[in-house]
Design a protein around this motif. Structure first.
Motif: not given
Length: 107
Positions: A93-107
């Motif tokens: 989950x932490x790795x997914x969160x990091x990936x999503x955040x680095x992709x610039x997604x907010x929601x």
């Protein structure tokens, strides 16, 4: 030790992005299978094409569908089912969160 992950049934249909959890050597789940079918087998094709994706814990395969309500699918690797623990779930989950955040997604 056994770990069971379950989610309540929802009345809303997925929109925007969907996260598909995948253990190594396991088929697509029912929601991902429906999205795969409606996208001309894009998910299964991508899993075959991206040979580096082995569904190891925390591996993320980021797919753009572009059709229907679901525009993006994240396939999150959970590693081998045997020995799956809460700690491994948190790590993925932490790795997914990091990936999503680095992709610039907010929601």
């Amino acid at each position: 030790m056994s770990v069971k992950i379950s989610f309540p049934k929802t009345e809303t249909k997925p929109a925007g992005a969907v996260i598909n959890l995948k253990f190594q050597a396991q088929e697509l789940g029912s929601v991902a299978a429906k999205i795969n079918k409606s996208s001309d087998n894009l998910i299964e094709s991508a899993l075959k094409e991206h040979k580096a994706f082995k569904a190891k814990t925390g591996q993320v395969l980021d797919l753009f569908i572009g059709k229907g309500k679901v525009k993006r699918v994240f396939v999150l690797g959970l590693g081998k089912l045997d020995g799956f623990t809460n700690l491994r779930a948190e790590e993925a989950g932490a790795k997914l969160f990091t990936h999503i955040k680095s992709a610039g997604l907010k929601e």
